[in-house]
Design a protein around this motif. Structure first.
Motif, PDB file in Angstrom:
ATOM      1  N   ALA A 185      24.458 -85.131  24.468  1.00 10.24           N
ATOM      2  CA  ALA A 185      25.441 -84.984  25.546  1.00 10.24           C
ATOM      3  C   ALA A 185      25.813 -83.515  25.632  1.00 10.24           C
ATOM      4  CB  ALA A 185      26.683 -85.826  25.287  1.00 10.24           C
TER       5      ALA A 185
ATOM      6  N   LEU B 117      25.375 -82.894  20.115  1.00 13.56           N
ATOM      7  CA  LEU B 117      26.297 -82.308  21.092  1.00 13.56           C
ATOM      8  C   LEU B 117      25.828 -80.896  21.439  1.00 13.56           C
ATOM      9  CD1 LEU B 117      29.726 -83.392  19.566  1.00 13.56           C
ATOM     10  CD2 LEU B 117      28.267 -84.609  21.194  1.00 13.56           C
TER      11      LEU B 117
ATOM     12  N   ILE C 235      21.267 -87.485  30.984  1.00  9.53           N
ATOM     13  CA  ILE C 235      22.035 -86.935  29.870  1.00  9.53           C
ATOM     14  C   ILE C 235      23.511 -86.891  30.266  1.00  9.53           C
ATOM     15  CG2 ILE C 235      21.611 -84.544  30.627  1.00  9.53           C
ATOM     16  CD1 ILE C 235      21.671 -83.754  27.641  1.00  9.53           C
ATOM     17  N   PRO C 236      24.403 -87.399  29.415  1.00  4.24           N
ATOM     18  CA  PRO C 236      25.840 -87.370  29.742  1.00  4.24           C
ATOM     19  C   PRO C 236      26.379 -85.941  29.769  1.00  4.24           C
ATOM     20  CG  PRO C 236      25.370 -88.939  27.970  1.00  4.24           C
ATOM     21  CD  PRO C 236      24.135 -88.114  28.156  1.00  4.24           C
ATOM     22  N   ILE C 237      27.252 -85.679  30.730  1.00  2.26           N
ATOM     23  CA  ILE C 237      27.936 -84.385  30.839  1.00  2.26           C
ATOM     24  C   ILE C 237      29.433 -84.655  30.762  1.00  2.26           C
ATOM     25  CG2 ILE C 237      28.298 -82.331  32.254  1.00  2.26           C
ATOM     26  CD1 ILE C 237      25.609 -82.916  33.601  1.00  2.26           C
ATOM     27  N   ILE C 238      30.115 -83.984  29.835  1.00  2.84           N
ATOM     28  CA  ILE C 238      31.543 -84.223  29.604  1.00  2.84           C
ATOM     29  C   ILE C 238      32.301 -82.903  29.770  1.00  2.84           C
ATOM     30  CG2 ILE C 238      33.261 -85.210  28.047  1.00  2.84           C
ATOM     31  CD1 ILE C 238      30.891 -86.514  26.512  1.00  2.84           C
TER      32      ILE C 238
ATOM     33  N   VAL D 160      25.489 -91.209  21.380  1.00  2.00           N
ATOM     34  CA  VAL D 160      25.115 -89.786  21.291  1.00  2.00           C
ATOM     35  C   VAL D 160      25.056 -89.345  19.834  1.00  2.00           C
ATOM     36  CG1 VAL D 160      25.971 -87.449  21.731  1.00  2.00           C
ATOM     37  CG2 VAL D 160      25.947 -89.147  23.574  1.00  2.00           C
TER      38      VAL D 160
ATOM     39  N   GLU E  80      29.961 -88.508  35.801  1.00  2.00           N
ATOM     40  CA  GLU E  80      30.224 -87.601  34.697  1.00  2.00           C
ATOM     41  C   GLU E  80      31.642 -87.835  34.178  1.00  2.00           C
ATOM     42  OE1 GLU E  80      27.137 -84.281  36.529  1.00  2.00           O
ATOM     43  OE2 GLU E  80      29.283 -83.832  36.491  1.00  2.00           O
TER      44      GLU E  80
ATOM     45  N   LYS F  23      19.957 -89.098  21.057  1.00  2.00           N
ATOM     46  CA  LYS F  23      20.499 -88.866  22.398  1.00  2.00           C
ATOM     47  C   LYS F  23      21.508 -87.721  22.364  1.00  2.00           C
ATOM     48  CE  LYS F  23      22.610 -91.277  26.325  1.00  2.00           C
ATOM     49  NZ  LYS F  23      23.150 -92.565  26.821  1.00  2.00           N
TER      50      LYS F  23
ATOM     51  N   LEU G  83      31.591 -90.999  22.830  1.00  2.00           N
ATOM     52  CA  LEU G  83      30.296 -90.628  22.282  1.00  2.00           C
ATOM     53  C   LEU G  83      29.633 -91.802  21.573  1.00  2.00           C
ATOM     54  CD1 LEU G  83      31.151 -87.090  20.849  1.00  2.00           C
ATOM     55  CD2 LEU G  83      29.881 -87.608  22.937  1.00  2.00           C
TER      56      LEU G  83
ATOM     57  N   LEU H 260      28.262 -94.102  24.139  1.00  2.00           N
ATOM     58  CA  LEU H 260      27.065 -93.535  24.757  1.00  2.00           C
ATOM     59  C   LEU H 260      25.903 -93.416  23.778  1.00  2.00           C
ATOM     60  CD1 LEU H 260      28.774 -90.670  26.808  1.00  2.00           C
ATOM     61  CD2 LEU H 260      27.737 -92.740  27.756  1.00  2.00           C
TER      62      LEU H 260
END
Length: 203
Positions: free
Chosen positions: A13, A131, A56-59, A128, A103, A11, A123, A126
């Motif tokens: 991010a 990166l 998809i995570p956005i940070i 992840v 987000e 996964k 992370l 999540l």
């Protein structure tokens, strides 16, 4: 010969580092000029627009310092002057490129997005592994974050057309240093958009 790993492992991010209104100020109005920042911001926006259609995570990250200037530490010993003070317009996210509902946003007092923040906890929560990194400056916050990500055993992918440094020379030197740590780190917005478009679209 070393085997090249996939662009995205497990996964992923997206980390958007210090892309704030101050990033787009002209050199005479900022203590930290960034060469060709607008081009990078435009490319980041294209990636984010596609990323928001998939899972998809956005940070987002902001470098922030107290107005009392008690948390700069050794940061002003180099070329940089006072910058990123809380409450200033410089640290605000760009109107067309800021966190939306669902987000994440993290403030940081130092260059690395990992240093004294809860990024690693987030992370891990999540789940992840990779990166996808973009933002500013290549030779400062992007570089330090990438090195810490490597030491935390994350796969690092840098969109080379979505990062910019204090100079073209410093920018390239840091990209070379990151690639020394992870030979598969180099990517770009077009490649990432292509991969995102193959992911499951949000309902």
């Amino acid at each position: 010969m070393k085997k090249q790993v996939d662009t995205i492992v497990g996964k992923a991010a997206i980390l958007i580092i210090d892309v704030t209104k101050g990033s787009l100020l002209p050199p005479d109005k900022t203590p930290i000029p960034i060469f060709d920042a607008q081009t990078a911001v435009n490319n980041i926006k294209e990636v984010v627009d596609v990323a928001r259609t998939v899972d998809i995570p956005i940070i987002f990250f902001q470098e922030l310092h107290r107005r009392e200037m008690v948390d700069f530490g050794r940061e002003l010993d180099g070329v940089e002057d006072v910058h990123c003070l809380e409450g200033s317009e410089d640290v605000e996210f760009i109107d067309y490129l800021k966190p939306m509902d669902g987000e994440f946003s993290i403030g940081k007092r130092r260059y690395s997005c990992f240093f004294a923040t809860d990024l690693n906890i987030l992370l891990k929560g999540l789940k992840v592994e990779t990166l996808i990194i973009c933002g500013f400056l290549t030779d400062v916050c992007v570089h330090y974050t990438s090195a810490d990500a490597h030491q935390h055993d994350y796969y690092v992918r840098i969109m080379h057309d979505c990062v910019r440094g204090s100079s073209p020379e410093a920018h390239q030197a840091s990209l070379n240093a990151i690639k020394y740590l992870q030979t598969a780190s180099e990517t770009n917005s077009k490649e990432i958009i292509g991969l995102l478009e193959k992911m499951t679209v949000k309902a």
